[in-house]
Design an enzyme around this catalytic site. Structure first.
Site, PDB file in Angstrom:
ATOM      1  N   THR A 105      26.616  -8.172 -44.516  1.00 35.33           N
ATOM      2  CA  THR A 105      26.815  -9.624 -44.429  1.00 35.33           C
ATOM      3  C   THR A 105      26.589 -10.315 -45.780  1.00 35.33           C
ATOM      4  OG1 THR A 105      25.824 -11.633 -43.507  1.00 35.33           O
ATOM      5  CG2 THR A 105      24.408  -9.714 -43.572  1.00 35.33           C
ATOM      6  N   ASP A 106      27.242 -11.458 -45.947  1.00 33.83           N
ATOM      7  CA  ASP A 106      27.008 -12.259 -47.170  1.00 33.83           C
ATOM      8  C   ASP A 106      25.570 -12.757 -47.242  1.00 33.83           C
ATOM      9  OD1 ASP A 106      27.076 -14.250 -45.199  1.00 33.83           O
ATOM     10  OD2 ASP A 106      28.675 -15.411 -46.137  1.00 33.83           O
ATOM     11  N   GLU A 107      24.853 -12.733 -46.100  1.00 36.52           N
ATOM     12  CA  GLU A 107      23.483 -13.272 -46.103  1.00 36.52           C
ATOM     13  C   GLU A 107      22.542 -12.444 -46.969  1.00 36.52           C
ATOM     14  OE1 GLU A 107      21.791 -14.810 -42.626  1.00 36.52           O
ATOM     15  OE2 GLU A 107      23.701 -15.449 -41.780  1.00 36.52           O
ATOM     16  N   THR A 154      22.727  -4.673 -25.484  1.00 37.62           N
ATOM     17  CA  THR A 154      21.692  -5.703 -25.534  1.00 37.62           C
ATOM     18  C   THR A 154      22.299  -6.962 -24.899  1.00 37.62           C
ATOM     19  OG1 THR A 154      22.458  -6.629 -27.625  1.00 37.62           O
ATOM     20  CG2 THR A 154      20.904  -4.773 -27.761  1.00 37.62           C
ATOM     21  N   TYR A 169      16.423 -11.416 -40.396  1.00 39.57           N
ATOM     22  CA  TYR A 169      17.743 -10.801 -40.152  1.00 39.57           C
ATOM     23  C   TYR A 169      18.353 -10.289 -41.450  1.00 39.57           C
ATOM     24  CZ  TYR A 169      22.848 -10.650 -39.783  1.00 39.57           C
ATOM     25  OH  TYR A 169      24.164 -10.269 -39.890  1.00 39.57           O
ATOM     26  N   GLY A 184      13.370 -21.870 -43.409  1.00 39.64           N
ATOM     27  CA  GLY A 184      13.985 -21.028 -44.461  1.00 39.64           C
ATOM     28  C   GLY A 184      15.502 -21.083 -44.470  1.00 39.64           C
ATOM     29  N   ILE A 237      32.537  -8.840 -33.223  1.00 39.57           N
ATOM     30  CA  ILE A 237      33.495  -8.332 -34.224  1.00 39.57           C
ATOM     31  C   ILE A 237      33.882  -6.891 -33.896  1.00 39.57           C
ATOM     32  CG2 ILE A 237      33.996  -8.104 -36.692  1.00 39.57           C
ATOM     33  CD1 ILE A 237      31.549  -9.931 -37.221  1.00 39.57           C
ATOM     34  N   LYS A 285      19.177  -6.472 -42.733  1.00 45.47           N
ATOM     35  CA  LYS A 285      20.540  -6.030 -43.094  1.00 45.47           C
ATOM     36  C   LYS A 285      20.545  -5.479 -44.530  1.00 45.47           C
ATOM     37  CE  LYS A 285      23.942  -6.287 -41.113  1.00 45.47           C
ATOM     38  NZ  LYS A 285      24.590  -5.325 -40.166  1.00 45.47           N
TER      39      LYS A 285
HETATM   40  P1  NAD Z   1      27.035  -9.171 -31.970  1.00 43.87           P
HETATM   41  O1  NAD Z   1      25.607  -9.589 -31.832  1.00 43.87           O
HETATM   42  O2  NAD Z   1      28.089  -9.948 -31.261  1.00 43.87           O
HETATM   43  O3  NAD Z   1      27.198  -7.650 -31.473  1.00 43.87           O
HETATM   44  C1  NAD Z   1      26.280  -6.652 -31.789  1.00 43.87           C
HETATM   45  C2  NAD Z   1      26.559  -5.471 -30.863  1.00 43.87           C
HETATM   46  O4  NAD Z   1      25.664  -4.408 -31.224  1.00 43.87           O
HETATM   47  C3  NAD Z   1      26.309  -5.770 -29.386  1.00 43.87           C
HETATM   48  O5  NAD Z   1      27.359  -5.224 -28.603  1.00 43.87           O
HETATM   49  C4  NAD Z   1      24.988  -5.076 -29.081  1.00 43.87           C
HETATM   50  O6  NAD Z   1      24.867  -4.651 -27.733  1.00 43.87           O
HETATM   51  C5  NAD Z   1      25.082  -3.891 -30.030  1.00 43.87           C
HETATM   52  N1  NAD Z   1      23.764  -3.336 -30.397  1.00 43.87           N
HETATM   53  C6  NAD Z   1      22.652  -4.043 -30.784  1.00 43.87           C
HETATM   54  N2  NAD Z   1      21.645  -3.176 -31.022  1.00 43.87           N
HETATM   55  C7  NAD Z   1      22.132  -1.929 -30.817  1.00 43.87           C
HETATM   56  C8  NAD Z   1      21.572  -0.626 -30.926  1.00 43.87           C
HETATM   57  N3  NAD Z   1      20.299  -0.430 -31.288  1.00 43.87           N
HETATM   58  N4  NAD Z   1      22.363   0.438 -30.646  1.00 43.87           N
HETATM   59  C9  NAD Z   1      23.664   0.262 -30.260  1.00 43.87           C
HETATM   60  N5  NAD Z   1      24.226  -0.951 -30.125  1.00 43.87           N
HETATM   61  C10 NAD Z   1      23.474  -2.025 -30.408  1.00 43.87           C
HETATM   62  O7  NAD Z   1      27.298  -9.085 -33.510  1.00 43.87           O
HETATM   63  P2  NAD Z   1      28.617  -9.451 -34.357  1.00 43.87           P
HETATM   64  O8  NAD Z   1      28.603 -10.885 -34.656  1.00 43.87           O
HETATM   65  O9  NAD Z   1      29.779  -8.823 -33.705  1.00 43.87           O
HETATM   66  O10 NAD Z   1      28.273  -8.675 -35.707  1.00 43.87           O
HETATM   67  C11 NAD Z   1      28.653  -7.303 -35.864  1.00 43.87           C
HETATM   68  C12 NAD Z   1      28.164  -6.818 -37.210  1.00 43.87           C
HETATM   69  O11 NAD Z   1      28.742  -7.633 -38.230  1.00 43.87           O
HETATM   70  C13 NAD Z   1      26.657  -6.917 -37.407  1.00 43.87           C
HETATM   71  O12 NAD Z   1      26.250  -5.782 -38.125  1.00 43.87           O
HETATM   72  C14 NAD Z   1      26.465  -8.177 -38.243  1.00 43.87           C
HETATM   73  O13 NAD Z   1      25.310  -8.072 -39.040  1.00 43.87           O
HETATM   74  C15 NAD Z   1      27.727  -8.155 -39.064  1.00 43.87           C
HETATM   75  N6  NAD Z   1      28.222  -9.463 -39.520  1.00 43.87           N
HETATM   76  C16 NAD Z   1      28.415 -10.476 -38.629  1.00 43.87           C
HETATM   77  C17 NAD Z   1      28.959 -11.696 -39.068  1.00 43.87           C
HETATM   78  C18 NAD Z   1      29.177 -12.848 -38.115  1.00 43.87           C
HETATM   79  O14 NAD Z   1      29.413 -13.974 -38.592  1.00 43.87           O
HETATM   80  N7  NAD Z   1      29.130 -12.654 -36.794  1.00 43.87           N
HETATM   81  C19 NAD Z   1      29.298 -11.841 -40.401  1.00 43.87           C
HETATM   82  C20 NAD Z   1      29.073 -10.792 -41.302  1.00 43.87           C
HETATM   83  C21 NAD Z   1      28.557  -9.597 -40.834  1.00 43.87           C
HETATM   84  O1  DAU Z   2      27.186 -15.367 -42.965  1.00 47.87           O
HETATM   85  C1  DAU Z   2      27.289 -14.272 -42.103  1.00 47.87           C
HETATM   86  C2  DAU Z   2      26.341 -14.459 -40.964  1.00 47.87           C
HETATM   87  O2  DAU Z   2      26.851 -15.545 -40.202  1.00 47.87           O
HETATM   88  C3  DAU Z   2      26.171 -13.225 -40.117  1.00 47.87           C
HETATM   89  O3  DAU Z   2      25.592 -12.202 -40.885  1.00 47.87           O
HETATM   90  C4  DAU Z   2      25.305 -13.519 -38.896  1.00 47.87           C
HETATM   91  O4  DAU Z   2      25.277 -12.391 -38.046  1.00 47.87           O
HETATM   92  C5  DAU Z   2      25.906 -14.685 -38.152  1.00 47.87           C
HETATM   93  O5  DAU Z   2      25.079 -15.041 -37.077  1.00 47.87           O
HETATM   94  C6  DAU Z   2      26.085 -15.894 -39.072  1.00 47.87           C
HETATM   95  O6  DAU Z   2      24.812 -16.441 -39.495  1.00 47.87           O
HETATM   96  P1  DAU Z   2      24.525 -18.022 -39.587  1.00 47.87           P
HETATM   97  O7  DAU Z   2      23.080 -18.223 -39.462  1.00 47.87           O
HETATM   98  O8  DAU Z   2      25.217 -18.625 -40.747  1.00 47.87           O
HETATM   99  O9  DAU Z   2      25.331 -18.487 -38.269  1.00 47.87           O
HETATM  100  P2  DAU Z   2      24.942 -19.515 -37.099  1.00 47.87           P
HETATM  101  O10 DAU Z   2      26.171 -19.650 -36.250  1.00 47.87           O
HETATM  102  O11 DAU Z   2      23.669 -19.183 -36.432  1.00 47.87           O
HETATM  103  O12 DAU Z   2      24.743 -20.866 -37.914  1.00 47.87           O
HETATM  104  C7  DAU Z   2      25.769 -21.418 -38.704  1.00 47.87           C
HETATM  105  C8  DAU Z   2      25.227 -22.691 -39.335  1.00 47.87           C
HETATM  106  O13 DAU Z   2      25.036 -23.659 -38.292  1.00 47.87           O
HETATM  107  C9  DAU Z   2      23.888 -22.532 -40.014  1.00 47.87           C
HETATM  108  O14 DAU Z   2      23.831 -23.386 -41.141  1.00 47.87           O
HETATM  109  C10 DAU Z   2      22.882 -23.014 -38.959  1.00 47.87           C
HETATM  110  C11 DAU Z   2      23.669 -24.086 -38.229  1.00 47.87           C
HETATM  111  N1  DAU Z   2      23.326 -24.248 -36.785  1.00 47.87           N
HETATM  112  C12 DAU Z   2      23.350 -23.140 -35.999  1.00 47.87           C
HETATM  113  C13 DAU Z   2      23.020 -23.236 -34.664  1.00 47.87           C
HETATM  114  C14 DAU Z   2      23.019 -22.013 -33.771  1.00 47.87           C
HETATM  115  C15 DAU Z   2      23.022 -25.503 -36.286  1.00 47.87           C
HETATM  116  O15 DAU Z   2      23.050 -26.519 -37.008  1.00 47.87           O
HETATM  117  N2  DAU Z   2      22.685 -25.600 -34.965  1.00 47.87           N
HETATM  118  C16 DAU Z   2      22.657 -24.512 -34.133  1.00 47.87           C
HETATM  119  O16 DAU Z   2      22.311 -24.682 -32.932  1.00 47.87           O
END
Ligand code: NAD
Ligand code: DAU
Length: 364
Positions: free
Chosen positions: A146-148, A45, A170, A295, A21, A174
């Site tokens: 995050t909504d989590e 990372t 996680y 969980g 993002i 957060k």
């Molecule tokens: P991502 O895992 O793709 O990217 C995380 C980035 O942070 C990576 O580039 C990594 O190298 C960097 N990073 C990790 N640890 C670090 C550190 N100690 N110092 C500097 N950089 C570091 O994550 P994403 O999916 O892009 O999520 C971005 C943010 O949005 C996160 O805070 C996540 O909690 C939040 N978020 C994600 C989602 C989702 O569905 N992906 C939804 C809601 C909120």
């Molecule tokens: O809701 C926001 C969150 O969404 C963010 O804060 C997190 O960073 C992001 O990773 C995501 O979390 P989820 O755990 O919801 O996403 P994930 O893609 O891991 O899983 C989505 C759903 O799919 C969840 O119900 C678990 C399920 N799943 C996931 C994986 C990786 C499977 O059934 N099989 C899988 O292999």
């Protein structure tokens, strides 16, 4: 450019800007060409990928307003001088994968809690400098959450005033991070805003997550490990909409406030998998029912009327966003094949080998 179009925060520190993002935010903000300058601080990372920033670094006009620094948000010596240079900090940096937090929680506490603390302390120092007249204003701090943090929501929709009931390492980390942010508003009067986004999807999404994992596995006719009954519900938000909402809150959010960013696209995991297999023209028989995530949160859902009242609207319908995403993964096999090599294989085996060996047919 009129004053109305000029950004309030023309110099940004974007942490975690090489991730999914964060890199979308960087690409989209620089592409606005409103003069905004961005420093990305990223630890690189396994989830950080410099290629995500290629569209910026290969365009001379965008590259001139961009700097990349490799470093850790939990390292005060790296963070402080960067924060001194900017008008706002947008913190995307996090360990972000729930399954990895179950395997190895400590990294999550270090980055998602301590990292936030170090960033906030650097901002507090800058606020003191502003009070002494050494800089015009204290930096604004935006925490991407995050909504989590609401935990599993069986019915209804979470509102910003609801209590936090995180259930995984996680989401607990957060929640800790954003509670710290709030404490700096209350205690030190710092200018902070928080966003809580829902499940985000789209191009450049790391293939450890559900949608990109299943798209890329299906392209290769590999099995798709569906956890439990697959009836868990998530609300899907297109990545450019999420990045746009964060930009909107940065500009217009009220200090000390938190904003839900919902996708308003609630689907069961089975519905998501059915749709992506249809887009790919691949059969349901690839899907395997595997041991559930411990969980496992059953459902997330949020009310984002507070953010809509601030003038933000979500644009991408889920079916269109998913089709665009599937096309992107088809066209960018080099990007995800490079990620799905090396250390990835160890992770994949740790996470899925036993699950797949003991899996059963998923039954449509
Ligand atoms: P991502 O895992 O793709 O990217 C995380 C980035 O942070 C990576 O580039 C990594 O190298 C960097 N990073 C990790 N640890 C670090 C550190 N100690 N110092 C500097 N950089 C570091 O994550 P994403 O999916 O892009 O999520 C971005 C943010 O949005 C996160 O805070 C996540 O909690 C939040 N978020 C994600 C989602 C989702 O569905 N992906 C939804 C809601 C909120
Ligand atoms: O809701 C926001 C969150 O969404 C963010 O804060 C997190 O960073 C992001 O990773 C995501 O979390 P989820 O755990 O919801 O996403 P994930 O893609 O891991 O899983 C989505 C759903 O799919 C969840 O119900 C678990 C399920 N799943 C996931 C994986 C990786 C499977 O059934 N099989 C899988 O292999």
């Amino acid at each position: 450019m009129s004053d109305a179009q000029r950004p309030h925060f023309p110099r940004l520190l974007v942490t975690g800007g090489a991730g999914f993002i964060g890199s979308c935010f960087v690409r989209d903000v620089l592409a606005r060409k409103d003069g905004t300058e961005i420093i990305v601080l990223d630890k690189m990372t396994y989830a950080g990928n410099r290629e995500n920033l290629d569209p910026v670094e290969s365009d001379p006009e965008l590259a001139a307003r961009f700097r990349f620094v490799q470093g850790d948000i939990a390292d005060a010596a790296v963070v402080a001088p960067l924060v001194a240079e900017v008008d706002a900090v947008v913190n995307f940096a996090a360990e972000s994968h729930v399954d990895r937090s179950i395997l190895d929680p400590e990294a999550f506490l270090r980055t998602d809690v301590m990292g936030v603390h170090i960033l906030l302390e650097a901002c507090r120092l800058e606020k003191e400098r502003a009070l002494k007249g050494e800089r015009p204003a204290a930096p604004r701090f935006l925490q991407v959450s995050t909504d989590e943090v609401y935990g599993s929501v069986e019915t209804g929709e979470s509102r910003e005033t609801d209590g936090l009931e995180p259930r995984s390492p996680y989401s607990a980390a957060k929640a800790g991070g954003e509670l710290l942010v709030r404490s700096y508003f209350v205690t030190y009067g710092m200018d902070v805003v928080v966003t809580r986004g829902s499940n985000t999807y789209g191009p450049y999404h790391h293939p450890e997550k559900l949608i990109p994992l299943f798209i890329t596995n299906a392209i290769d006719d590999q099995q798709l490990p569906l956890y439990g009954d697959g009836l868990q519900r998530r609300d899907w938000l297109y990545v450019a909409d999420h990045a746009g909402a964060i930009g909107h809150v940065l500009e217009h959010g009220v200090s000390g406030e938190t904003y839900n960013v919902a996708g308003d696209n609630e689907r069961t995991n089975r519905e998501v998998v059915t749709a992506l297999l249809a887009d790919l023209g691949k059969p349901w028989s690839l899907v395997r029912q595997v041991q559930d995530r411990p969980g496992h949160d059953r459902r997330y859902a949020m009310d984002s009327s507070k953010l809509r009242a601030l003038g933000w609207t979500n644009k991408m319908p889920f079916e269109q966003g998913l089709a665009t995403t599937v096309d992107w993964y088809r066209d960018h096999a080099d990007w995800w094949r490079a990620i799905k090599s090396g250390d990835w294989k160890d992770y994949y085996n740790r996470q899925y080998a036993t699950r797949l060996a003991t899996s059963s047919e998923a039954g449509k």
